[in-house]
Motif scaffolding. Structure first.
Motif, PDB file in Angstrom:
ATOM      1  N   SER A 152     223.163 -35.538  -7.203  1.00  0.00           N
ATOM      2  CA  SER A 152     222.736 -34.154  -7.080  1.00  0.00           C
ATOM      3  C   SER A 152     221.999 -34.047  -5.756  1.00  0.00           C
ATOM      4  O   SER A 152     221.113 -34.850  -5.459  1.00  0.00           O
ATOM      5  CB  SER A 152     221.835 -33.773  -8.248  1.00  0.00           C
ATOM      6  N   LEU A 153     222.381 -33.064  -4.952  1.00  0.00           N
ATOM      7  CA  LEU A 153     221.799 -32.861  -3.632  1.00  0.00           C
ATOM      8  C   LEU A 153     221.135 -31.494  -3.596  1.00  0.00           C
ATOM      9  O   LEU A 153     221.779 -30.480  -3.870  1.00  0.00           O
ATOM     10  CB  LEU A 153     222.905 -32.932  -2.570  1.00  0.00           C
ATOM     11  N   HIS A 154     219.849 -31.469  -3.271  1.00  0.00           N
ATOM     12  CA  HIS A 154     219.108 -30.213  -3.148  1.00  0.00           C
ATOM     13  C   HIS A 154     218.681 -30.053  -1.692  1.00  0.00           C
ATOM     14  O   HIS A 154     218.038 -30.947  -1.124  1.00  0.00           O
ATOM     15  CB  HIS A 154     217.882 -30.203  -4.052  1.00  0.00           C
ATOM     16  N   VAL A 155     219.036 -28.930  -1.089  1.00  0.00           N
ATOM     17  CA  VAL A 155     218.654 -28.645   0.290  1.00  0.00           C
ATOM     18  C   VAL A 155     217.305 -27.925   0.272  1.00  0.00           C
ATOM     19  O   VAL A 155     217.198 -26.804  -0.224  1.00  0.00           O
ATOM     20  CB  VAL A 155     219.732 -27.797   1.001  1.00  0.00           C
ATOM     21  N   VAL A 156     216.292 -28.586   0.792  1.00  0.00           N
ATOM     22  CA  VAL A 156     214.951 -28.016   0.839  1.00  0.00           C
ATOM     23  C   VAL A 156     214.871 -26.983   1.964  1.00  0.00           C
ATOM     24  O   VAL A 156     214.342 -25.892   1.783  1.00  0.00           O
ATOM     25  CB  VAL A 156     213.889 -29.124   1.038  1.00  0.00           C
ATOM     26  N   SER A 157     215.421 -27.332   3.128  1.00  0.00           N
ATOM     27  CA  SER A 157     215.452 -26.401   4.253  1.00  0.00           C
ATOM     28  C   SER A 157     216.633 -26.753   5.145  1.00  0.00           C
ATOM     29  O   SER A 157     217.134 -27.882   5.118  1.00  0.00           O
ATOM     30  CB  SER A 157     214.141 -26.450   5.052  1.00  0.00           C
ATOM     31  N   LEU A 217     215.934 -39.748  -3.248  1.00  0.00           N
ATOM     32  CA  LEU A 217     215.828 -40.003  -1.816  1.00  0.00           C
ATOM     33  C   LEU A 217     215.463 -38.708  -1.118  1.00  0.00           C
ATOM     34  O   LEU A 217     216.053 -37.663  -1.398  1.00  0.00           O
ATOM     35  CB  LEU A 217     217.156 -40.509  -1.249  1.00  0.00           C
ATOM     36  N   ARG A 218     214.514 -38.759  -0.206  1.00  0.00           N
ATOM     37  CA  ARG A 218     214.140 -37.581   0.595  1.00  0.00           C
ATOM     38  C   ARG A 218     214.652 -37.832   2.002  1.00  0.00           C
ATOM     39  O   ARG A 218     214.320 -38.833   2.618  1.00  0.00           O
ATOM     40  CB  ARG A 218     212.624 -37.396   0.581  1.00  0.00           C
ATOM     41  N   SER A 219     215.476 -36.922   2.495  1.00  0.00           N
ATOM     42  CA  SER A 219     216.095 -37.078   3.807  1.00  0.00           C
ATOM     43  C   SER A 219     215.600 -36.012   4.772  1.00  0.00           C
ATOM     44  O   SER A 219     215.653 -34.822   4.469  1.00  0.00           O
ATOM     45  CB  SER A 219     217.623 -36.957   3.699  1.00  0.00           C
ATOM     46  N   THR A 220     215.120 -36.453   5.925  1.00  0.00           N
ATOM     47  CA  THR A 220     214.810 -35.570   7.032  1.00  0.00           C
ATOM     48  C   THR A 220     215.939 -35.767   8.036  1.00  0.00           C
ATOM     49  O   THR A 220     216.118 -36.875   8.566  1.00  0.00           O
ATOM     50  CB  THR A 220     213.449 -35.916   7.663  1.00  0.00           C
ATOM     51  N   ALA A 274     217.908 -30.476   8.808  1.00  0.00           N
ATOM     52  CA  ALA A 274     217.703 -30.119   7.401  1.00  0.00           C
ATOM     53  C   ALA A 274     216.744 -31.096   6.739  1.00  0.00           C
ATOM     54  O   ALA A 274     216.517 -32.206   7.225  1.00  0.00           O
ATOM     55  CB  ALA A 274     219.041 -30.117   6.661  1.00  0.00           C
ATOM     56  N   GLU A 275     216.195 -30.655   5.625  1.00  0.00           N
ATOM     57  CA  GLU A 275     215.428 -31.499   4.693  1.00  0.00           C
ATOM     58  C   GLU A 275     216.189 -31.446   3.383  1.00  0.00           C
ATOM     59  O   GLU A 275     216.564 -30.356   2.927  1.00  0.00           O
ATOM     60  CB  GLU A 275     214.013 -30.962   4.488  1.00  0.00           C
TER      61      GLU A 275
END
Length: 193
Positions: free
Chosen positions: A136-141, A113-116, A178-179
């Motif tokens: 697993s959660l990855h913070v893009v920005s 899932l991609r979250s904006t 965040a992204e």
């Protein structure tokens, strides 16, 4: 005028990586495969690197030792591209989140899932769970804070947090939004829209 007979492909068929991944998936060493086939470790290594192409009988021998149907070596992998701008929007709850399913709905092994997330977006005040074995959660920005029953974990751009699925949690985005990318294993749900 079209040629009467088909022509061979210019590029050599690359099967080494498939043989190697099959061997490794079974936990076999080069030595064990060499013993099972009567081939040398060096020869098998060269085949796995696509430095040499085995004869058909040798290829059959390798595939039999690996319990790998020989046709699997020549199948093209199924690719499914989902551009972010056309990915289906989903609602995981919370406020201020534009969440997109970027893996096929039919995929049951993993879900991405991609979250904006808008500034101060939130998963809600109540802890919730997701029906999967691993999250697993990855913070893009941006920045996110994940709240568990017994602690809070602050995440910044580039951080990745992995935890058991079904663990009660919620989240909140920082003042800049965040992204983020969530990976759920196996997929929490599947099927068509």
């Amino acid at each position: 005028m079209r040629p009467i007979h088909p022509t061979a492909a210019v590029e050599a068929i690359r099967i080494g990586a498939k043989l190697r991944s099959s061997r490794l998936a079974q936990g076999l060493t080069l030595e064990q495969l060499a013993q099972a086939t009567g081939l040398t470790k060096g020869f098998i290594s060269r085949v796995e690197r696509d430095d040499t192409m085995p004869s058909v009988p040798t290829l059959v021998q390798l595939c039999q030792a690996l319990s790998l149907p020989i046709g699997n070596l020549f199948e093209e992998p199924e690719l499914q591209l989902i551009p972010l701008d056309t990915a289906p929007a989903i609602n995981m709850g919370g406020t201020g989140a534009d969440e997109r399913l970027v893996t096929p709905r039919s995929e049951d092994r993993v879900q991405v899932l991609r979250s904006t997330l808008a500034p101060n977006a939130s998963g809600g005040d109540q802890l919730y769970t997701v029906n999967c074995s691993l999250e697993s959660l990855h913070v893009v920005s941006g920045e996110l804070e994940i709240t568990f029953a017994d602690r809070q974990v602050a995440l910044q751009s580039g951080d990745t947090l992995t935890f058991p699925g079904r663990t009660p949690h919620t989240w909140s985005a920082g003042a800049a939004g965040a992204e983020a990318v969530w990976v759920l294993v196996p997929a929490a749900w599947s099927g068509s829209a």
